[in-house]
Design an enzyme around this catalytic site. Structure first.
Site, mmCIF file in Angstrom:
data_model
loop_
_atom_site.group_PDB
_atom_site.id
_atom_site.type_symbol
_atom_site.label_atom_id
_atom_site.label_comp_id
_atom_site.label_asym_id
_atom_site.label_seq_id
_atom_site.Cartn_x
_atom_site.Cartn_y
_atom_site.Cartn_z
ATOM 1 C CB CYS A 1 -88.137 47.409 1.836
ATOM 2 S SG CYS A 1 -87.464 48.890 1.086
ATOM 3 C CB CYS B 1 -81.081 56.142 -6.514
ATOM 4 S SG CYS B 1 -82.683 55.389 -6.189
ATOM 5 C CB CYS C 1 -80.298 60.186 -5.749
ATOM 6 S SG CYS C 1 -81.393 61.141 -4.675
ATOM 7 C CG HIS D 1 -76.419 59.271 0.436
ATOM 8 N ND1 HIS D 1 -76.291 58.098 1.129
ATOM 9 C CD2 HIS D 1 -77.713 59.294 0.000
ATOM 10 C CE1 HIS D 1 -77.446 57.440 1.106
ATOM 11 N NE2 HIS D 1 -78.318 58.144 0.446
ATOM 12 C CG ASN E 1 -76.801 47.562 -2.988
ATOM 13 O OD1 ASN E 1 -75.998 46.712 -2.632
ATOM 14 N ND2 ASN E 1 -77.649 48.135 -2.149
ATOM 15 C CB SER F 1 -85.442 56.342 4.378
ATOM 16 O OG SER F 1 -84.347 56.911 3.694
ATOM 17 C CB SER G 1 -80.851 59.657 1.912
ATOM 18 O OG SER G 1 -81.685 58.545 2.049
ATOM 19 C CD GLU H 1 -89.181 46.071 -8.613
ATOM 20 O OE1 GLU H 1 -89.029 45.050 -9.284
ATOM 21 O OE2 GLU H 1 -88.236 46.814 -8.304
ATOM 22 C CB CYS I 1 -80.316 50.081 -0.515
ATOM 23 S SG CYS I 1 -80.811 49.966 1.149
ATOM 24 N N GLY J 1 -89.442 55.814 -4.432
ATOM 25 C CA GLY J 1 -90.087 57.101 -4.192
ATOM 26 C C GLY J 1 -89.622 57.842 -2.953
ATOM 27 C CD GLU J 2 -88.293 61.975 0.013
ATOM 28 O OE1 GLU J 2 -87.129 61.567 -0.075
ATOM 29 O OE2 GLU J 2 -88.910 62.050 1.103
ATOM 30 C CB CYS K 1 -88.137 58.973 -7.442
ATOM 31 S SG CYS K 1 -87.718 59.982 -6.012
HETATM 32 N N1 SAH Z 1 -86.379 58.322 -1.253
HETATM 33 C C1 SAH Z 1 -86.025 57.977 0.056
HETATM 34 C C2 SAH Z 1 -86.278 56.522 0.406
HETATM 35 C C3 SAH Z 1 -85.926 55.464 -0.623
HETATM 36 S S1 SAH Z 1 -84.259 55.095 -0.953
HETATM 37 C C4 SAH Z 1 -84.572 58.319 0.315
HETATM 38 O O1 SAH Z 1 -83.860 58.634 -0.617
HETATM 39 O O2 SAH Z 1 -84.184 58.309 1.476
HETATM 40 C C5 SAH Z 1 -83.655 54.158 0.425
HETATM 41 C C6 SAH Z 1 -82.158 54.289 0.647
HETATM 42 O O3 SAH Z 1 -81.379 53.596 -0.359
HETATM 43 C C7 SAH Z 1 -81.693 55.727 0.593
HETATM 44 O O4 SAH Z 1 -80.790 56.007 1.620
HETATM 45 C C8 SAH Z 1 -80.993 55.782 -0.740
HETATM 46 O O5 SAH Z 1 -80.124 56.855 -0.827
HETATM 47 C C9 SAH Z 1 -80.313 54.434 -0.785
HETATM 48 N N2 SAH Z 1 -79.855 54.045 -2.127
HETATM 49 C C10 SAH Z 1 -80.343 54.441 -3.315
HETATM 50 N N3 SAH Z 1 -79.657 53.866 -4.319
HETATM 51 C C11 SAH Z 1 -78.723 53.080 -3.759
HETATM 52 C C12 SAH Z 1 -77.719 52.201 -4.286
HETATM 53 N N4 SAH Z 1 -77.596 52.009 -5.591
HETATM 54 N N5 SAH Z 1 -76.931 51.557 -3.423
HETATM 55 C C13 SAH Z 1 -77.094 51.699 -2.080
HETATM 56 N N6 SAH Z 1 -78.030 52.500 -1.527
HETATM 57 C C14 SAH Z 1 -78.834 53.185 -2.352
HETATM 58 FE FE1 SF4 Z 2 -85.716 59.079 -5.104
HETATM 59 FE FE2 SF4 Z 2 -84.640 58.204 -2.781
HETATM 60 FE FE3 SF4 Z 2 -83.804 57.203 -5.148
HETATM 61 FE FE4 SF4 Z 2 -83.193 59.716 -4.465
HETATM 62 S S1 SF4 Z 2 -82.528 57.828 -3.411
HETATM 63 S S2 SF4 Z 2 -83.950 59.030 -6.468
HETATM 64 S S3 SF4 Z 2 -85.030 60.340 -3.374
HETATM 65 S S4 SF4 Z 2 -85.850 56.997 -4.263
#
Ligand code: SAH
Ligand code: SF4
Length: 389
Positions: free
Chosen positions: A127, A141, A138, A247, A322, A223, A245, A114, A365, A191-192, A134
């Site tokens: 984006c 996520c 997390c 958090h 979210n 990110s 990230s 996506e 996000c 993804g990372e 991934c």
């Molecule tokens: N893997 C990378 C980039 C993709 S995620 C990373 O983790 O940074 C992009 C951003 O969205 C990150 O800061 C992630 O922590 C945040 N994110 C993931 N799940 C989320 C959610 N359910 N609500 C709000 N932000 C979220």
């Molecule tokens: Fe992967 Fe980023 Fe989601 Fe963590 S927040 S699971 S690193 S995409």
């Protein structure tokens, strides 16, 4: 053979021809020049040829060699025979009531991914995804619930932007809009990115190249969840802006939310950021902080956060959580977010609250995910021409 078998044989032949051709998108100018020379193009013409082809593809969005009219007929036939301009195909498009667009894309490689376009008054942000699924998980996520299928390749990184520009008709011929609709990029999709460093870098090099898509490095933010050994490489080898990230403010909580923290702790992460090359006030590091009710949103957390980022030119983005189907967290209340943000602001840090975009179509996000799964070893689906979703 019956009709169906004939059609299958036809399709197989087509995909094999496609697979044998060199993928033009994602090739650097040097790599394209090398390929042209290997295939017999005279060295003295190569640099001009490369520039002409790049201009068609990246400035005009032209993917049909036959239409590249300032190239000789012979050269167009030669390109057609040896190169493909394959890029992601849009499988599905959803448009949110706030104008955000989410696309499900696929290429001839395995899996679907996506990508999102977020329009704003002063900018249009793509984006980008860097992987399908991934390896990290997390806990808040949605992407993290999808096991890694594979890394995206450079042509798929660049291709995400091209597919969106096509859909928006955002090419120089289209004088309807006086400005480019796609003006910014965040690598915050699936993804990372720092676990797919080389492909992400090669894709971004073309996106930033002034004869490529020509987006300024300062309009691109990558990110990461904190892959410490590759963080300095973002400044040294890519040059775009960095977001972390974070958090959480204690290892106990971050271990639970962002499990990569067990490998590289908060102390190691912050040390690497304190020594980050090219740190200046005009190029601040963005810290992303997802606000989870009663998990990481206390005022003590806010005070600890101030201490952690001390000495780093920083901006802190507060992201209301979210939710997604099956998620186990609740978003912090807007009152709590306000109190939290006030503490950061009083300490001198800009702390905007990120407005969720495209929530109604799961495009915000951390909400991205596709149904693709990694094929088992020795399975029929290992065939790269086979696409599963
Ligand atoms: N893997 C990378 C980039 C993709 S995620 C990373 O983790 O940074 C992009 C951003 O969205 C990150 O800061 C992630 O922590 C945040 N994110 C993931 N799940 C989320 C959610 N359910 N609500 C709000 N932000 C979220
Ligand atoms: Fe992967 Fe980023 Fe989601 Fe963590 S927040 S699971 S690193 S995409």
């Amino acid at each position: 053979m019956n009709n169906l078998e004939n059609q299958k044989a036809d399709n197989l032949e087509k995909s094999l021809t496609k697979a044998n051709k060199i993928k033009l998108l994602g090739l650097s100018q040097n790599a394209l020049a090398e390929s042209l020379i290997k295939l017999g193009t005279h060295e003295k013409n190569v640099s001009m040829r490369v520039k002409q082809v790049w201009s068609w593809v990246y400035t005009h969005g032209e993917m049909d060699f036959r239409e590249m009219t300032n190239l000789s007929k012979n050269f167009r036939v030669f390109l057609q025979k040896n190169f493909s301009t394959e890029r992601p195909e849009i499988v599905k498009k959803q448009i949110s009531k706030d104008g955000t667009r989410k696309y499900l894309l696929k290429t001839s490689n395995i899996g679907e991914f996506e990508t999102v376009f977020i329009p704003d008054d002063d900018r249009g942000t793509v984006c980008l995804s860097s992987q399908i699924g991934c390896t990290l998980n997390c806990s808040f996520c949605h992407t993290g619930t999808q096991k890694l299928v594979r890394n995206l390749e450079p042509f798929e990184m660049v291709g995400q932007v091209l597919a969106i520009k096509d859909d928006l008709m955002d090419w120089c011929e289209n004088s309807k809009h006086n400005k480019r609709l796609v003006s910014n990029i965040v690598i915050m999709g699936m993804g990372e990115p720092l676990y797919n460093f080389d492909h992400v870098k090669n894709g971004l090099d073309i996106i930033m190249h002034n004869e490529g898509l020509s987006l300024s490095r300062k309009k691109i933010t990558l990110s990461t969840s904190g892959v410490v050994p590759n963080i300095h490489r973002v400044a040294n080898e890519i040059g775009c802006l960095l977001a972390i990230s974070l958090h959480a403010t204690t290892d106990a909580v971050r271990n639970r939310l962002v499990p990569i923290n067990k490998k590289w702790s908060i102390t190691e992460l912050m040390l690497s950021l304190k020594n980050y090359p090219k740190l200046s006030n005009s190029e601040r590091i963005t810290f992303e902080y997802v606000m989870l009710k009663d998990v990481n949103d206390s005022l003590d957390d806010a005070k600890r956060l101030v201490k952690l980022v001390q000495g780093i030119p920083a901006k802190i983005n507060l992201i209301p959580f979210n939710p997604w189907p099956g998620s186990n967290f609740e978003p912090s209340s807007s009152e709590q977010i306000k109190k939290f943000s006030n503490i950061l602001r009083k300490a001198g840090y800009s702390s905007p609250v990120r407005k969720p975009r495209g929530k109604d179509i799961l495009a915000a996000c951390g909400q991205l995910k596709s149904n693709s799964i990694k094929p088992k070893k020795n399975s029929l689906f290992q065939d790269p021409n086979y696409i599963i979703s």
